[in-house]
Design an enzyme around this catalytic site. Sequence first.
Site, PDB file in Angstrom:
ATOM      1  N   CYS A 179     -30.931  28.960  17.633  1.00 47.16           N
ATOM      2  CA  CYS A 179     -31.698  27.556  17.388  1.00 47.16           C
ATOM      3  C   CYS A 179     -31.540  27.892  15.635  1.00 47.16           C
ATOM      4  O   CYS A 179     -31.053  28.490  15.075  1.00 47.16           O
ATOM      5  CB  CYS A 179     -32.947  27.379  17.666  1.00 47.16           C
ATOM      6  N   THR A 180     -32.442  27.055  14.884  1.00 46.38           N
ATOM      7  CA  THR A 180     -32.172  26.890  13.588  1.00 46.38           C
ATOM      8  C   THR A 180     -32.926  28.468  12.897  1.00 46.38           C
ATOM      9  O   THR A 180     -32.081  28.720  12.015  1.00 46.38           O
ATOM     10  CB  THR A 180     -33.309  25.706  12.919  1.00 46.38           C
TER      11      THR A 180
END
Length: 345
Positions: free
Chosen positions: A199-200
């Site tokens: 994810c980020t």
Amino acid sequence: MAVLHNRVSQKELKERLYQETESRTTISFYQYFFIEDAQQFRDELYKSLNELKVFGRIYIAHEGINAQISVPQNNFEALKNYLHSIEALKEVRLNVAVDDDGKSFWVLKIKVRDKIVADGIADPAFDMRNKGRYVNAEEFNKLTEKRDTIVVDMRNHYEYEVGHFKDAIEIPSDTFREQLPMSAEMLNEKKDANIIMYCTGGIRCEKASAYLLHKGFKNVYHLEGGIIHYAQQVKEKELENKFIGKNFVFDDRLGERITEDVISKCHQCGKPADTHTNCKNDACHLLFIQCDNCAKKFDGCCSVECQEIYNMPEGEQKQLRKGKMNGMMVFNKSRQRLRPRLGEG
């Protein structure tokens, strides 16, 4: 008594930010750990960060902390020392933004929530301590060379659209709470495969890795520090960069460039573009991708309808907004809303 909330208008705060002469550094970090009194922890944190002139958005819950902030560069070491002085955060990783203009935030907001990531998990047997194994950038690259490795993107559609890892699987949903059961269902026949979740900044994929293990998967990994940390490691160690495009971020920048590849298109004309914007119509604020030409043509709006409203006198706009196009429509990022609004199939 110290002020524990901001009391200045958003407009004035933003003007102050752009008048600052000292550069700022944008940072994100998170940590899963038990907080008994979340409100007290929040208030103590607010006082300390406010003194360091930190701006940003922080969520506190019994399960931990999730933060995206900016700090004056001269206060960076003081911030790091303060965070590391908190026992549960003494080894917390601070992800420094890859592509940073220092204008990501202009106010400090710290909120207490039920969870730092809304996951929809109600099973009392679920345990975040039983999570997947970290992989760094080098390990990630090596593992993805194996045939039985599956890379899973645990971000939303608008994040995946502008940038992702090569051959990564998208979980086609609008929220993380929808993605968790959907990911387990999509991967159900691959329970013995190597699965890397990313994810980020790491917070969602760490929880997702624990969720898959809870559902009986065997070899689950998650990318340490997410895309942000991966991009930094690739640059520092001169590794092959397997991420292509732009990394969407949840601050005023709406994205940081990782590679020069533009893999998405303008939602209005279809030309290559990867700049996200919110529709300028205050009753809409749809998040969509818009090229420079369409930004000029539509005045930064998502449609002719919104453009006409945007160009009305403010008083008329307020009248139109009364009881209409409000609530969940404002800043809605759903794919379902995006398509009909922009005439997509």
